[in-house]
Design an enzyme around this catalytic site. Structure first.
Site, PDB file in Angstrom:
ATOM      1  N   ALA A  15      45.999  -3.075 -27.771  1.00 54.64           N
ATOM      2  CA  ALA A  15      46.638  -1.797 -28.130  1.00 54.64           C
ATOM      3  C   ALA A  15      48.157  -1.860 -28.091  1.00 54.64           C
ATOM      4  O   ALA A  15      48.811  -0.844 -28.253  1.00 54.64           O
ATOM      5  CB  ALA A  15      46.137  -0.697 -27.192  1.00 54.64           C
ATOM      6  N   TYR A 170      37.701 -17.137 -38.990  1.00 55.54           N
ATOM      7  CA  TYR A 170      38.008 -15.705 -38.937  1.00 55.54           C
ATOM      8  C   TYR A 170      36.911 -14.883 -39.622  1.00 55.54           C
ATOM      9  O   TYR A 170      36.426 -13.891 -39.064  1.00 55.54           O
ATOM     10  CB  TYR A 170      39.360 -15.442 -39.597  1.00 55.54           C
TER      11      TYR A 170
HETATM   12  N1  LIG Z   1      46.067  -6.670 -40.435  1.00 55.25           N
HETATM   13  C1  LIG Z   1      45.083  -6.678 -41.324  1.00 55.25           C
HETATM   14  O1  LIG Z   1      45.307  -6.716 -42.542  1.00 55.25           O
HETATM   15  C2  LIG Z   1      43.660  -6.627 -40.855  1.00 55.25           C
HETATM   16  C3  LIG Z   1      42.640  -6.555 -41.832  1.00 55.25           C
HETATM   17  C4  LIG Z   1      41.312  -6.491 -41.410  1.00 55.25           C
HETATM   18  C5  LIG Z   1      41.019  -6.489 -40.058  1.00 55.25           C
HETATM   19  N2  LIG Z   1      42.026  -6.578 -39.130  1.00 55.25           N
HETATM   20  C6  LIG Z   1      41.648  -6.585 -37.718  1.00 55.25           C
HETATM   21  O2  LIG Z   1      42.388  -5.599 -37.032  1.00 55.25           O
HETATM   22  C7  LIG Z   1      42.458  -5.928 -35.651  1.00 55.25           C
HETATM   23  C8  LIG Z   1      43.852  -5.676 -35.143  1.00 55.25           C
HETATM   24  O3  LIG Z   1      44.742  -6.570 -35.773  1.00 55.25           O
HETATM   25  P1  LIG Z   1      46.213  -6.169 -36.238  1.00 55.25           P
HETATM   26  O4  LIG Z   1      46.232  -6.314 -37.706  1.00 55.25           O
HETATM   27  O5  LIG Z   1      46.657  -4.914 -35.624  1.00 55.25           O
HETATM   28  O6  LIG Z   1      47.030  -7.437 -35.676  1.00 55.25           O
HETATM   29  P2  LIG Z   1      48.105  -7.559 -34.494  1.00 55.25           P
HETATM   30  O7  LIG Z   1      49.233  -6.632 -34.725  1.00 55.25           O
HETATM   31  O8  LIG Z   1      48.396  -9.021 -34.422  1.00 55.25           O
HETATM   32  O9  LIG Z   1      47.317  -7.100 -33.190  1.00 55.25           O
HETATM   33  C9  LIG Z   1      46.350  -7.907 -32.578  1.00 55.25           C
HETATM   34  C10 LIG Z   1      46.223  -7.499 -31.139  1.00 55.25           C
HETATM   35  O10 LIG Z   1      45.203  -8.305 -30.523  1.00 55.25           O
HETATM   36  C11 LIG Z   1      45.706  -8.770 -29.282  1.00 55.25           C
HETATM   37  N3  LIG Z   1      45.080  -9.991 -28.824  1.00 55.25           N
HETATM   38  C12 LIG Z   1      45.016 -11.190 -29.444  1.00 55.25           C
HETATM   39  N4  LIG Z   1      44.402 -12.083 -28.663  1.00 55.25           N
HETATM   40  C13 LIG Z   1      44.035 -11.432 -27.523  1.00 55.25           C
HETATM   41  C14 LIG Z   1      43.389 -11.812 -26.335  1.00 55.25           C
HETATM   42  N5  LIG Z   1      42.998 -13.074 -26.102  1.00 55.25           N
HETATM   43  N6  LIG Z   1      43.158 -10.876 -25.384  1.00 55.25           N
HETATM   44  C15 LIG Z   1      43.578  -9.602 -25.562  1.00 55.25           C
HETATM   45  N7  LIG Z   1      44.237  -9.194 -26.659  1.00 55.25           N
HETATM   46  C16 LIG Z   1      44.466 -10.097 -27.626  1.00 55.25           C
HETATM   47  C17 LIG Z   1      47.202  -9.002 -29.560  1.00 55.25           C
HETATM   48  O11 LIG Z   1      47.917  -9.140 -28.345  1.00 55.25           O
HETATM   49  P3  LIG Z   1      49.323  -9.961 -28.312  1.00 55.25           P
HETATM   50  O12 LIG Z   1      50.369  -9.020 -28.834  1.00 55.25           O
HETATM   51  O13 LIG Z   1      49.497 -10.285 -26.868  1.00 55.25           O
HETATM   52  O14 LIG Z   1      49.154 -11.156 -29.178  1.00 55.25           O
HETATM   53  C18 LIG Z   1      47.513  -7.725 -30.323  1.00 55.25           C
HETATM   54  O15 LIG Z   1      47.706  -6.669 -29.446  1.00 55.25           O
HETATM   55  C19 LIG Z   1      41.983  -7.383 -35.548  1.00 55.25           C
HETATM   56  O16 LIG Z   1      40.657  -7.395 -35.031  1.00 55.25           O
HETATM   57  C20 LIG Z   1      41.986  -7.866 -36.989  1.00 55.25           C
HETATM   58  O17 LIG Z   1      41.003  -8.861 -37.203  1.00 55.25           O
HETATM   59  C21 LIG Z   1      43.332  -6.639 -39.506  1.00 55.25           C
END
Ligand SMILES: NC(=O)c1ccc[n+]([C@@H]2O[C@H](COP(=O)([O-])OP(=O)(O)OC[C@H]3O[C@@H](n4cnc5c(N)ncnc54)[C@H](OP(=O)(O)O)[C@@H]3O)[C@@H](O)[C@H]2O)c1
Length: 295
Positions: A15, A170
């Site tokens: 978050a 992924y």
């Molecule tokens: N962005 C897109 O276009 C997209 C599309 C489809 C689905 N999604 C999904 O949306 C979700 C959120 O992604 P986002 O796009 O918001 O990316 P993001 O900004 O990179 O956020 C990802 C979050 O996951 C956390 N995280 C990663 N590894 C972790 C771990 N080992 N333990 C706890 N937290 C961890 C990160 O923490 P840190 O800051 O510490 O790294 C960050 O808070 C993901 O599941 C992704 O697969 C995203």
């Protein structure tokens, strides 16, 4: 009896950034108490400051959670279960894509380990509290990217026999999010606890931006950012699934843009969903992390 006036509580993994942070802000604006489950406490505190400032809701708590470390997940769940009585909404959002093959602390390929197994374990450990909080909701952030996965290679989860590619890992992990959603939903009473998955859109978040995606993939990811939607837009569907009365009995579904989304034919396989469930329980047990039985 349900007290409709009590403040609701949501837990959101990952978050501190992107979709998770904006979803937390949206729920804070709807007067939820929100637990930001973040692996980095400093980043979590910065996100809390942003959320409190923009929502005027002071009921925001940061808790440390690293989904790449099963003992850490167990300790997080223990702290939550012993300190709070109610979890109205759990949003399994954290996730990543990794260009190079890497492993969690427990020796599991990290994409599967973080995006699927860590959340599987976390949800199972919190489930008793979530069920006792009925009506309650579990929301899993999957992706349209699941379409690329022609199943999950349970016979080679650590890529010892097959070549590793970040997008392949992924897409399989995002298919796993859907299987987990469907199987868990089939075991729970939708009048009590619902479980749904979603695609947030192509979102201009931190996704793939912190060095995890290198080379051509990394450059492509940067190039397409101008066409992507902001994280606040990516948060609309998770906020909808967490708050709307329209979905209060809807379960086992996959959403996109607040509507039922298009699933790949593979994602509808009940057999594969059951196999992933059994595999995940067995893998956790082998690593010394038994899950409580699902009654
Ligand atoms: N962005 C897109 O276009 C997209 C599309 C489809 C689905 N999604 C999904 O949306 C979700 C959120 O992604 P986002 O796009 O918001 O990316 P993001 O900004 O990179 O956020 C990802 C979050 O996951 C956390 N995280 C990663 N590894 C972790 C771990 N080992 N333990 C706890 N937290 C961890 C990160 O923490 P840190 O800051 O510490 O790294 C960050 O808070 C993901 O599941 C992704 O697969 C995203």
């Amino acid at each position: 009896m349900t007290d409709n006036n009590k403040q609701k509580l949501a837990i959101i993994t990952g978050a501190n950034s992107g979709i998770g942070k904006e979803t937390a802000l949206g729920l804070a604006k709807s007067d939820f108490k929100v637990i930001l489950a973040c692996r980095n406490l400093d980043k979590g505190e910065q996100a809390k400051e942003y959320i409190v400032k923009n929502s005027n809701n002071n009921n925001i708590v940061v808790e440390q959670l690293d989904l790449a470390d099963l003992a850490n997940v167990r300790d997080f769940a223990k702290r939550i279960n012993s300190s709070i009585k109610t979890i109205d909404v759990l949003i399994n959002n954290a996730g990543g894509i990794f260009n190079t093959l890497g492993y969690t602390k427990d020796g599991i390929e990290q994409t599967f380990g973080i995006n699927h197994l860590g959340h599987f374990y976390l949800t199972r450990l919190l489930l008793e509290t979530i069920l006792a909080s009925a009506p309650s909701r579990i929301i899993n952030i999957s992706s349209f990217g699941h379409f690329s996965a022609n199943g999950i290679q349970l016979n080679d989860i650590n890529y010892e026999k097959t070549g590793y590619r970040g997008f392949k890992a992924y897409s399989q992990s995002k298919l796993a999010n859907i299987y987990f959603t469907k199987y868990l939903a089939s075991k729970l009473n939708p009048n009590e606890t619902t479980v749904n998955a979603l695609h947030p859109g192509a979102v201009r978040s931190g996704f793939g931006m912190d060095g995890d995606l290198k080379g051509l993939y990394g450059e492509f990811n940067k190039l397409i950012r101008v066409f992507e939607i902001p994280s606040s837009s990516g948060a609309k569907t998770p906020i909808y699934l967490a708050t709307s009365d329209k979905v209060d009995k809807v379960t086992g579904q996959y959403f996109s843009r607040k509507r039922k989304g298009l699933l790949s034919p593979k994602a509808n396989s009940e057999k594969d969903a059951r196999e992933l469930w059994e595999f995940s329980e067995k893998l956790l047990a082998e690593k010394g992390f038994e899950v409580p039985p699902l009654n």
